[in-house]
Design a protein around this motif. Structure first.
Motif, PDB file in Angstrom:
ATOM      1  N   ARG A   1      -1.247   2.617 -15.835  1.00  0.00           N
ATOM      2  CA  ARG A   1      -1.577   1.230 -16.208  1.00  0.00           C
ATOM      3  C   ARG A   1      -0.866   0.238 -15.296  1.00  0.00           C
ATOM      4  NH1 ARG A   1      -0.151   2.731 -21.483  1.00  0.00           N
ATOM      5  NH2 ARG A   1      -1.899   3.773 -22.433  1.00  0.00           N
ATOM      6  N   ALA A   2       0.369   0.558 -14.922  1.00  0.00           N
ATOM      7  CA  ALA A   2       1.123  -0.333 -14.033  1.00  0.00           C
ATOM      8  C   ALA A   2       0.493  -0.397 -12.645  1.00  0.00           C
ATOM      9  CB  ALA A   2       2.578   0.134 -13.938  1.00  0.00           C
ATOM     10  N   LEU A   3      -0.137   0.683 -12.223  1.00  0.00           N
ATOM     11  CA  LEU A   3      -0.793   0.683 -10.912  1.00  0.00           C
ATOM     12  C   LEU A   3      -2.073  -0.137 -10.903  1.00  0.00           C
ATOM     13  CD1 LEU A   3      -0.518   4.380  -9.678  1.00  0.00           C
ATOM     14  CD2 LEU A   3       0.760   2.394  -8.872  1.00  0.00           C
ATOM     15  N   LYS A   4      -2.772  -0.166 -12.026  1.00  0.00           N
ATOM     16  CA  LYS A   4      -4.072  -0.836 -12.092  1.00  0.00           C
ATOM     17  C   LYS A   4      -4.006  -2.306 -11.687  1.00  0.00           C
ATOM     18  CE  LYS A   4      -8.209  -1.178 -14.807  1.00  0.00           C
ATOM     19  NZ  LYS A   4      -8.917  -0.805 -15.998  1.00  0.00           N
ATOM     20  N   PRO A   5      -3.055  -3.109 -12.183  1.00  0.00           N
ATOM     21  CA  PRO A   5      -3.004  -4.519 -11.756  1.00  0.00           C
ATOM     22  C   PRO A   5      -2.795  -4.659 -10.245  1.00  0.00           C
ATOM     23  CG  PRO A   5      -1.683  -4.231 -13.721  1.00  0.00           C
ATOM     24  CD  PRO A   5      -2.104  -2.848 -13.248  1.00  0.00           C
TER      25      PRO A   5
ATOM     26  N   VAL B   1       3.229   8.911 -18.115  1.00  0.00           N
ATOM     27  CA  VAL B   1       2.224   8.970 -17.046  1.00  0.00           C
ATOM     28  C   VAL B   1       1.177   7.878 -17.254  1.00  0.00           C
ATOM     29  CG1 VAL B   1       0.361  10.366 -16.046  1.00  0.00           C
ATOM     30  CG2 VAL B   1       2.587  11.417 -16.523  1.00  0.00           C
ATOM     31  N   HIS B   2       0.737   7.688 -18.496  1.00  0.00           N
ATOM     32  CA  HIS B   2      -0.260   6.642 -18.779  1.00  0.00           C
ATOM     33  C   HIS B   2       0.289   5.260 -18.459  1.00  0.00           C
ATOM     34  CE1 HIS B   2      -2.991   9.078 -21.705  1.00  0.00           C
ATOM     35  NE2 HIS B   2      -3.074   9.483 -20.467  1.00  0.00           N
ATOM     36  N   GLN B   3       1.530   5.003 -18.830  1.00  0.00           N
ATOM     37  CA  GLN B   3       2.136   3.697 -18.520  1.00  0.00           C
ATOM     38  C   GLN B   3       2.211   3.485 -17.011  1.00  0.00           C
ATOM     39  OE1 GLN B   3       5.889   3.596 -20.573  1.00  0.00           O
ATOM     40  NE2 GLN B   3       4.938   3.430 -22.584  1.00  0.00           N
ATOM     41  N   GLY B   4       2.550   4.554 -16.296  1.00  0.00           N
ATOM     42  CA  GLY B   4       2.595   4.444 -14.841  1.00  0.00           C
ATOM     43  C   GLY B   4       1.231   4.137 -14.249  1.00  0.00           C
TER      44      GLY B   4
ATOM     45  N   LEU C   1       0.824  -1.212   0.000  1.00  0.00           N
ATOM     46  CA  LEU C   1       0.000   0.000   0.000  1.00  0.00           C
ATOM     47  C   LEU C   1       0.860   1.265   0.000  1.00  0.00           C
ATOM     48  CD1 LEU C   1      -2.898  -0.979   2.417  1.00  0.00           C
ATOM     49  CD2 LEU C   1      -3.023  -0.651  -0.057  1.00  0.00           C
ATOM     50  N   ARG C   2       1.957   1.252   0.763  1.00  0.00           N
ATOM     51  CA  ARG C   2       2.854   2.406   0.792  1.00  0.00           C
ATOM     52  C   ARG C   2       3.503   2.626  -0.577  1.00  0.00           C
ATOM     53  NH1 ARG C   2       5.711   1.404   6.602  1.00  0.00           N
ATOM     54  NH2 ARG C   2       4.038   2.292   7.851  1.00  0.00           N
ATOM     55  N   GLU C   3       3.959   1.549  -1.210  1.00  0.00           N
ATOM     56  CA  GLU C   3       4.572   1.659  -2.536  1.00  0.00           C
ATOM     57  C   GLU C   3       3.552   2.159  -3.556  1.00  0.00           C
ATOM     58  OE1 GLU C   3       6.313  -2.100  -3.514  1.00  0.00           O
ATOM     59  OE2 GLU C   3       7.934  -1.855  -2.064  1.00  0.00           O
ATOM     60  N   PHE C   4       2.344   1.635  -3.471  1.00  0.00           N
ATOM     61  CA  PHE C   4       1.277   2.064  -4.369  1.00  0.00           C
ATOM     62  C   PHE C   4       1.006   3.550  -4.188  1.00  0.00           C
ATOM     63  CE2 PHE C   4      -3.173   3.088  -5.055  1.00  0.00           C
ATOM     64  CZ  PHE C   4      -3.364   2.648  -6.356  1.00  0.00           C
ATOM     65  N   GLU C   5       0.858   3.992  -2.949  1.00  0.00           N
ATOM     66  CA  GLU C   5       0.560   5.396  -2.674  1.00  0.00           C
ATOM     67  C   GLU C   5       1.713   6.296  -3.109  1.00  0.00           C
ATOM     68  OE1 GLU C   5      -1.317   8.767  -1.929  1.00  0.00           O
ATOM     69  OE2 GLU C   5      -2.217   6.792  -2.022  1.00  0.00           O
ATOM     70  N   ALA C   6       2.944   5.865  -2.927  1.00  0.00           N
ATOM     71  CA  ALA C   6       4.100   6.663  -3.355  1.00  0.00           C
ATOM     72  C   ALA C   6       4.104   6.825  -4.873  1.00  0.00           C
ATOM     73  CB  ALA C   6       5.396   6.022  -2.888  1.00  0.00           C
ATOM     74  N   LYS C   7       3.842   5.744  -5.576  1.00  0.00           N
ATOM     75  CA  LYS C   7       3.812   5.800  -7.038  1.00  0.00           C
ATOM     76  C   LYS C   7       2.630   6.648  -7.512  1.00  0.00           C
ATOM     77  CE  LYS C   7       5.165   4.693 -11.149  1.00  0.00           C
ATOM     78  NZ  LYS C   7       6.353   5.290 -11.733  1.00  0.00           N
ATOM     79  N   ARG C   8       1.478   6.491  -6.901  1.00  0.00           N
ATOM     80  CA  ARG C   8       0.306   7.285  -7.264  1.00  0.00           C
ATOM     81  C   ARG C   8       0.571   8.768  -7.030  1.00  0.00           C
ATOM     82  NH1 ARG C   8      -3.276  10.333  -5.733  1.00  0.00           N
ATOM     83  NH2 ARG C   8      -2.595  10.271  -3.589  1.00  0.00           N
ATOM     84  N   SER C   9       1.180   9.100  -5.922  1.00  0.00           N
ATOM     85  CA  SER C   9       1.501  10.481  -5.595  1.00  0.00           C
ATOM     86  C   SER C   9       2.504  11.059  -6.597  1.00  0.00           C
ATOM     87  CB  SER C   9       2.063  10.553  -4.179  1.00  0.00           C
ATOM     88  OG  SER C   9       2.382  11.876  -3.843  1.00  0.00           O
ATOM     89  N   GLN C  10       3.491  10.259  -6.974  1.00  0.00           N
ATOM     90  CA  GLN C  10       4.479  10.693  -7.961  1.00  0.00           C
ATOM     91  C   GLN C  10       3.809  10.965  -9.308  1.00  0.00           C
ATOM     92  OE1 GLN C  10       7.404   7.726  -8.943  1.00  0.00           O
ATOM     93  NE2 GLN C  10       8.283   8.962 -10.572  1.00  0.00           N
ATOM     94  N   LEU C  11       2.935  10.065  -9.726  1.00  0.00           N
ATOM     95  CA  LEU C  11       2.235  10.242 -11.003  1.00  0.00           C
ATOM     96  C   LEU C  11       1.306  11.457 -10.969  1.00  0.00           C
ATOM     97  CD1 LEU C  11       1.434   6.524 -11.816  1.00  0.00           C
ATOM     98  CD2 LEU C  11       2.913   8.045 -13.149  1.00  0.00           C
ATOM     99  N   ALA C  12       0.653  11.690  -9.853  1.00  0.00           N
ATOM    100  CA  ALA C  12      -0.213  12.862  -9.721  1.00  0.00           C
ATOM    101  C   ALA C  12       0.613  14.140  -9.829  1.00  0.00           C
ATOM    102  CB  ALA C  12      -0.973  12.819  -8.397  1.00  0.00           C
ATOM    103  N   SER C  13       1.759  14.158  -9.192  1.00  0.00           N
ATOM    104  CA  SER C  13       2.641  15.317  -9.254  1.00  0.00           C
ATOM    105  C   SER C  13       3.145  15.553 -10.680  1.00  0.00           C
ATOM    106  CB  SER C  13       3.823  15.111  -8.302  1.00  0.00           C
ATOM    107  OG  SER C  13       4.706  16.201  -8.381  1.00  0.00           O
TER     108      SER C  13
END
Length: 97
Positions: A86-90, A81-84, A7-19
């Motif tokens: 898509r990588a989060l979705k799975p 950003v789109h690839q990132g 969950l922490r890794e997911f949130e970090a990646k999501r936050s990075q992509l949002a930024s």
């Protein structure tokens, strides 16, 4: 890997992509304004063909080339950003199972 770590890794990646997405939108808005100005300038030059000297023609070519390069860079950034995303979705789907 623990669920908390995932969950922490997911949130970090999501936050990075949002930024990245917000920064990209801001940059693109500035670029769009510059393009609008250039389109008006090119239209004004085209209205008076007598003012199109070889130097003017070379300048227009150069500006168009730089615009094309910038557009490609934005396309690549958007693809990243789109690839990132898509990588989060799975990761989300696997936690639902």
């Amino acid at each position: 890997m623990s669920e908390l770590t995932i969950l922490r890794e997911f949130e970090a990646k999501r936050s990075q992509l949002a930024s990245e997405s917000l920064e990209l939108c801001d940059d693109f808005n500035k670029f769009s304004d510059e393009c609008s100005f250039l389109c008006d300038a090119f239209a004004a030059v085209a209205r008076d063909p007598a003012c199109i000297t070889p130097e003017t023609s070379e300048g227009i070519w150069y500006v168009c080339y730089k615009l094309k390069i910038q557009i490609r860079a934005y396309r690549d950034q958007i693809d990243g950003v789109h690839q990132g995303l898509r990588a989060l979705k799975p990761n989300l789907n696997s936690e639902d199972e």
